[in-house]
Design an enzyme around this catalytic site. Structure first.
Site, PDB file in Angstrom:
ATOM      1  N   HIS A  17       0.835  -1.214   0.000  1.00  0.00           N
ATOM      2  CA  HIS A  17       0.000   0.000   0.000  1.00  0.00           C
ATOM      3  C   HIS A  17       0.867   1.261   0.000  1.00  0.00           C
ATOM      4  O   HIS A  17       0.536   2.261   0.640  1.00  0.00           O
ATOM      5  CB  HIS A  17      -0.944   0.031   1.210  1.00  0.00           C
ATOM      6  CG  HIS A  17      -1.973  -1.072   1.197  1.00  0.00           C
ATOM      7  ND1 HIS A  17      -3.239  -0.906   0.680  1.00  0.00           N
ATOM      8  CD2 HIS A  17      -1.916  -2.364   1.633  1.00  0.00           C
ATOM      9  CE1 HIS A  17      -3.917  -2.039   0.812  1.00  0.00           C
ATOM     10  NE2 HIS A  17      -3.141  -2.940   1.377  1.00  0.00           N
ATOM     11  N   ASN A  45     -10.299  -2.830   2.616  1.00  0.00           N
ATOM     12  CA  ASN A  45     -10.003  -2.845   1.182  1.00  0.00           C
ATOM     13  C   ASN A  45     -11.290  -2.606   0.403  1.00  0.00           C
ATOM     14  O   ASN A  45     -12.382  -2.613   0.977  1.00  0.00           O
ATOM     15  CB  ASN A  45      -9.426  -4.203   0.765  1.00  0.00           C
ATOM     16  CG  ASN A  45      -7.930  -4.317   1.033  1.00  0.00           C
ATOM     17  OD1 ASN A  45      -7.249  -3.318   1.249  1.00  0.00           O
ATOM     18  ND2 ASN A  45      -7.427  -5.545   1.025  1.00  0.00           N
TER      19      ASN A  45
HETATM   20 FE1  HDE Z   1      -2.467  -4.815   5.326  1.00  0.00          FE
HETATM   21  N1  HDE Z   1      -0.658  -4.046   5.816  1.00  0.00           N
HETATM   22  N2  HDE Z   1      -1.821  -6.659   5.873  1.00  0.00           N
HETATM   23  N3  HDE Z   1      -4.237  -5.667   4.726  1.00  0.00           N
HETATM   24  N4  HDE Z   1      -3.134  -3.044   4.765  1.00  0.00           N
HETATM   25  C1  HDE Z   1      -0.303  -2.757   5.693  1.00  0.00           C
HETATM   26  O1  HDE Z   1       0.812  -1.486   7.329  1.00  0.00           O
HETATM   27  C2  HDE Z   1      -0.717  -6.917   6.594  1.00  0.00           C
HETATM   28  C3  HDE Z   1      -4.592  -6.969   4.822  1.00  0.00           C
HETATM   29  C4  HDE Z   1      -4.391  -2.715   4.367  1.00  0.00           C
HETATM   30  O2  HDE Z   1      -3.200   3.509   4.044  1.00  0.00           O
HETATM   31  C5  HDE Z   1       1.033  -2.447   6.326  1.00  0.00           C
HETATM   32  O3  HDE Z   1       1.089   0.728   7.701  1.00  0.00           O
HETATM   33  C6  HDE Z   1      -0.652  -8.303   6.937  1.00  0.00           C
HETATM   34  C7  HDE Z   1      -5.995  -7.139   4.649  1.00  0.00           C
HETATM   35  C8  HDE Z   1      -4.465  -1.311   4.031  1.00  0.00           C
HETATM   36  O4  HDE Z   1      -1.540   3.344   5.451  1.00  0.00           O
HETATM   37  C9  HDE Z   1       1.420  -3.793   6.955  1.00  0.00           C
HETATM   38  C10 HDE Z   1      -1.759  -8.869   6.362  1.00  0.00           C
HETATM   39  C11 HDE Z   1      -6.489  -5.883   4.432  1.00  0.00           C
HETATM   40  C12 HDE Z   1      -3.186  -0.812   4.270  1.00  0.00           C
HETATM   41  C13 HDE Z   1       0.275  -4.693   6.548  1.00  0.00           C
HETATM   42  C14 HDE Z   1      -2.491  -7.835   5.725  1.00  0.00           C
HETATM   43  C15 HDE Z   1      -5.376  -4.978   4.474  1.00  0.00           C
HETATM   44  C16 HDE Z   1      -2.380  -1.919   4.741  1.00  0.00           C
HETATM   45  C17 HDE Z   1       2.012  -1.788   5.420  1.00  0.00           C
HETATM   46  C18 HDE Z   1      -2.157 -10.335   6.352  1.00  0.00           C
HETATM   47  C19 HDE Z   1      -7.933  -5.479   4.137  1.00  0.00           C
HETATM   48  C20 HDE Z   1      -2.701   0.598   4.034  1.00  0.00           C
HETATM   49  C21 HDE Z   1       2.041  -0.322   5.812  1.00  0.00           C
HETATM   50  C22 HDE Z   1      -2.444 -10.850   7.584  1.00  0.00           C
HETATM   51  C23 HDE Z   1      -8.846  -5.789   5.192  1.00  0.00           C
HETATM   52  C24 HDE Z   1      -2.942   1.482   5.211  1.00  0.00           C
HETATM   53  C25 HDE Z   1       1.279  -0.262   7.026  1.00  0.00           C
HETATM   54  C26 HDE Z   1      -2.523   2.897   4.885  1.00  0.00           C
HETATM   55  C27 HDE Z   1      -1.052  -1.793   5.106  1.00  0.00           C
HETATM   56  C28 HDE Z   1       0.235  -5.980   6.937  1.00  0.00           C
HETATM   57  C29 HDE Z   1      -3.691  -8.084   4.987  1.00  0.00           C
HETATM   58  C30 HDE Z   1      -5.548  -3.567   4.255  1.00  0.00           C
HETATM   59  C31 HDE Z   1       2.777  -4.344   6.571  1.00  0.00           C
HETATM   60  C32 HDE Z   1       0.439  -8.966   7.733  1.00  0.00           C
HETATM   61  C33 HDE Z   1      -6.791  -8.459   4.738  1.00  0.00           C
HETATM   62  C34 HDE Z   1      -5.672  -0.556   3.525  1.00  0.00           C
HETATM   63  O5  HDE Z   1       1.462  -3.715   8.338  1.00  0.00           O
END
Ligand code: HDE
Length: 700
Positions: free
Chosen positions: A85, A158
């Site tokens: 992201h 999302n």
């Molecule tokens: Fe994320 N995800 N994600 N994700 N995600 C990040 O956090 C992660 C997942 C989502 O505008 C990171 O600050 C893992 C699902 C958004 O700043 C990180 C898993 C959904 C954003 C991270 C998921 C999301 C992130 C990277 C699997 C929808 C952007 C930067 C378990 C429900 C937020 C940060 C923004 C961002 C980890 C899966 C949505 C690395 C480990 C499912 C919208 O922490």
């Protein structure tokens, strides 16, 4: 002191910098007119054009503290981009609770109808780097930070309600496979490559999501026209401690809309910031984007009888099974003052929840709760990232946390621990109103395992596919064919096809045909596929039209001599529909209408292709049509609008240009006989696209 004459200020500024470049003469700023440039220490700067040298042509001196401070700071401007992201765009706004939910949750934000809570929202793509283009085929992030009176609540969602994987332990693998391949560093911001489809083909749990990402959901027309989802099942807890399961939905007020793939490809070249600009322009013009918050509420009895596990993030609960209760609205009404300070430094965390809301055991959510806190430290560099204004709660907060890099909020006084015996001076204390974890009963062996129903990988993928209109199904078929045609290893393509057979044999066959490959046998399902799940119309974009052209853009191609009355009528009708008009002309300086008036244009024809617009009108004069027939970008303007199934209005005079562009008028092309026809054309535009044309213009 505020400047009362901004135009005067900018004129003087320009004047000053011209003088400076010309001769190094010092411009004296009149006091109170423009702030004096200083160093970070507040020392006024007399010369910001020349570093301090020994003689006119000699070496630069170490002594130049202003130069060293300036360069030092510049050298350290970058922070690591988000690991996923990375590319995003944020805005401020508010959430208004429209009905009290006190019966199901004690969350303060949901107690009082009419109450407004400030929010910050960041939209994003997942795979591309920070500088990638907006129209990549990708999932969009929809992250909302609510600054509630009882702390910050982050709903980090999302625009697609399911996810690729079921367990957070696979997230690094998924993202490694999706991003650029490690040996070559490309392709970026796209999944059309071997590594991605290799991983998908070996992870059948991702097939439901694969269907979603090959649908038009991953090429949204704008952030304003997409849905958002919390994805996981969460809990709401009421004052009596009763738990109700909840899934969160955002419903765009202007309805859903996507672009077509060929349009997305061209948009990435024409305006890589298309989505950013769209949100910025909408807010700046006062057309505030809005969504409704919807809740699917259910209990254990439903969870027990549902065909799938409510803890499995690769599954939805169809709206037809558990209806959506709309409980509030989200309005974005303020752009950021500074992109880096707000959009880049905002730190969302799934772990940020408030009393009255709680997690479930969804293994993806549990893993996210670790990841988001951890990643902020890497990115923002200090455990004090919460002190940044964008991350800080807007309600009072009192902790005993102290020190660390960039400390701003160390508590006052002697007490920095608890318990202490300093009485009223002893700092904050625990409260009965504090966050309480729902006391769910848990037992069992420690095991690396998943719930049994998690093994159903295809039933909902099939349900998603059969819920789409024919047009949308064709787009899904085309997207699979396109992506797999970029996969160089035939065995990977075959493996993906073997999964598609379990989803829908006809779909698999069409994709195989498109690739020029044989249809393989079906992959062996880990659990029997449920083939009689009914279609869920709510899953289709086209079946849920907004019935309005509001918030959309009409591009009008004009030339000298363009019919003034027709133009005025179209502009008026567009305004009545709440749409924006942009004029595209051979010269950006403007054109002269048939009544001799001079009008400025927004775009020069080679910089304003029709992909920027939801519908187009061709109002060039006969001479204009003759001239523009010779201009490839003008022919493309018309031909692309036609190929992308857009509604096209045209004056009689413009017809030769349409002919030259290969357009054979159909039900989506309307010749305007006079100003009275403008209203009818805008009515037509409320259907957004003339999908009936598509089979005529796309044969492979
Ligand atoms: Fe994320 N995800 N994600 N994700 N995600 C990040 O956090 C992660 C997942 C989502 O505008 C990171 O600050 C893992 C699902 C958004 O700043 C990180 C898993 C959904 C954003 C991270 C998921 C999301 C992130 C990277 C699997 C929808 C952007 C930067 C378990 C429900 C937020 C940060 C923004 C961002 C980890 C899966 C949505 C690395 C480990 C499912 C919208 O922490």
């Amino acid at each position: 002191m505020a400047n009362k004459h901004p135009e005067l200020k900018s004129a003087k500024l320009a004047d000053a910098s011209i003088k400076r470049r010309a001769g190094g003469e010092t411009h004296q700023v009149a006091e109170g007119e423009i702030a004096a440039l200083t160093t970070r220490q507040g020392v006024p700067v007399s010369d910001d054009q020349n570093s301090l040298k020994l003689g006119q042509r000699g070496p630069t001196l170490m002594e130049d503290f202003h130069f060293r401070e300036k360069i030092f700071h510049f050298d350290h401007e970058r922070i690591p981009e988000r690991v996923v992201h990375a590319r995003g765009f944020g805005a401020h706004g508010f959430f208004e609770t429209t009905e009290s939910l006190a019966d199901v949750t004690s969350a303060d934000i949901f107690q009082r109808a009419g109450e407004k809570t400030p929010v910050f929202v960041r939209f994003s793509t997942v795979a591309g780097n920070k500088g990638s283009a907006d129209l990549a085929r990708d999932v969009r992030g929809f992250a909302v930070k609510f600054y509630t009176k009882e702390g910050n609540w982050d709903l980090v969602g999302n625009n697609i309600p399911v996810f690729f994987i079921q367990d957070a332990i696979k997230f690094p693998d998924l993202i490694h496979a999706a991003k650029q391949e490690p040996d070559r560093g490309f392709p970026q911001a796209q999944t059309a490559h071997d590594n991605f489809w290799d991983f998908i083909s070996l992870m059948p749990e991702s097939i439901n999501m694969a269907l979603w990402i090959m649908s038009d959901r991953t090429i949204p027309r704008s952030f304003r026209f997409m849905e958002g989802f919390g994805v996981h099942t969460f809990r709401l807890i009421n004052a009596a401690g009763k738990s109700t399961y909840v899934k969160f939905h955002w419903k765009p007020k202007l309805g859903m809309q996507s672009v077509v793939w060929n349009e997305a490809v061209k948009l990435n070249g024409a305006d890589p910031d298309f989505h950013r600009r769209d949100l910025w322009d909408a807010i700046q013009s006062g057309d505030y984007p809005e969504w409704e918050l919807g809740l699917q509420l259910f209990d254990d009895a439903f969870a027990d009888k549902f065909e799938f596990d409510i803890l499995d993030p690769t599954k939805i609960i169809p709206e037809e099974r558990v209806p959506i209760r709309r409980v509030g609205r989200l309005v974005l009404d303020r752009t950021v003052d500074n992109f880096f300070k707000e959009t880049e430094q905002v730190a969302f965390q799934t772990g940020n929840i408030v009393p009255g809301i709680d997690f479930t055991n969804d293994p993806l959510l549990q893993g996210r709760n670790f990841s988001y806190l951890d990643t902020q430290l890497k990115r923002l560099g200090s455990p004090n990232f919460n002190d940044l204004p964008i991350n800080s709660p807007k309600c009072p907060f009192h902790t005993f946390q102290q020190d660390g890099h960039m400390t701003l909020t160390n508590p006052k006084g002697r007490a920095n621990y608890e318990p202490n015996s300093w009485g009223a001076d002893g700092g904050p204390r625990e409260t009965a109103k504090g966050f309480r974890t729902f006391p769910a009963e848990e037992s069992g062996e420690k095991r690396r395992a998943r719930g049994e129903l998690f093994a159903d990988h295809y039933s909902q993928a099939r349900q998603f596919y059969i819920s789409q209109t024919e047009t949308e199904q064709t787009h899904i078929k085309d997207a699979f064919t396109f992506e797999l045609s970029k996969v160089e290893t035939p065995a990977i393509r075959t493996r993906v096809l073997s999964h598609l057979v379990n989803v829908d044999k006809q779909l698999a066959k069409m994709v195989a045909d498109g690739l020029g490959m044989k249809l393989p046998a079906a992959a062996t399902p880990a659990r029997e596929v449920i083939t009689d799940l009914p279609p869920s119309p709510a899953l289709s974009i086209v079946k849920n039209p907004p019935g309005s052209f509001k918030g959309r853009k009409l591009g009008i191609l004009v030339s000298d001599g363009a019919d003034a009355a027709l133009l005025a009528a179209l502009e008026k009708a567009a305004k009545q529909h709440g749409a924006v008009v942009e004029l595209v002309a051979p010269k950006v300086g403007g054109f002269t209408t048939s009544d001799g008036k001079q009008r400025p244009a927004k775009q020069k024809v080679n910089g304003g292709p029709s992909v920027l617009y939801d519908a187009v009108a061709i109002l060039v004069s006969a001479e204009g049509a003759a001239q523009l027939q010779q201009e490839a970008t003008a022919r493309d303007f018309v031909a692309d609008a036609f190929a992308h199934a857009k509604f096209i209005a045209t004056s009689e005079d413009a017809m030769p240009l349409l002919e030259k562009a290969g357009v054979e008028p159909d039900g989506g092309v309307m010749t305007l006989a006079g100003p009275k026809d403008a209203g009818g054309f805008l009515e037509l535009c409320t259907q957004l696209r003339f999908w009936e044309r598509e089979p005529e213009v796309h044969a492979v």
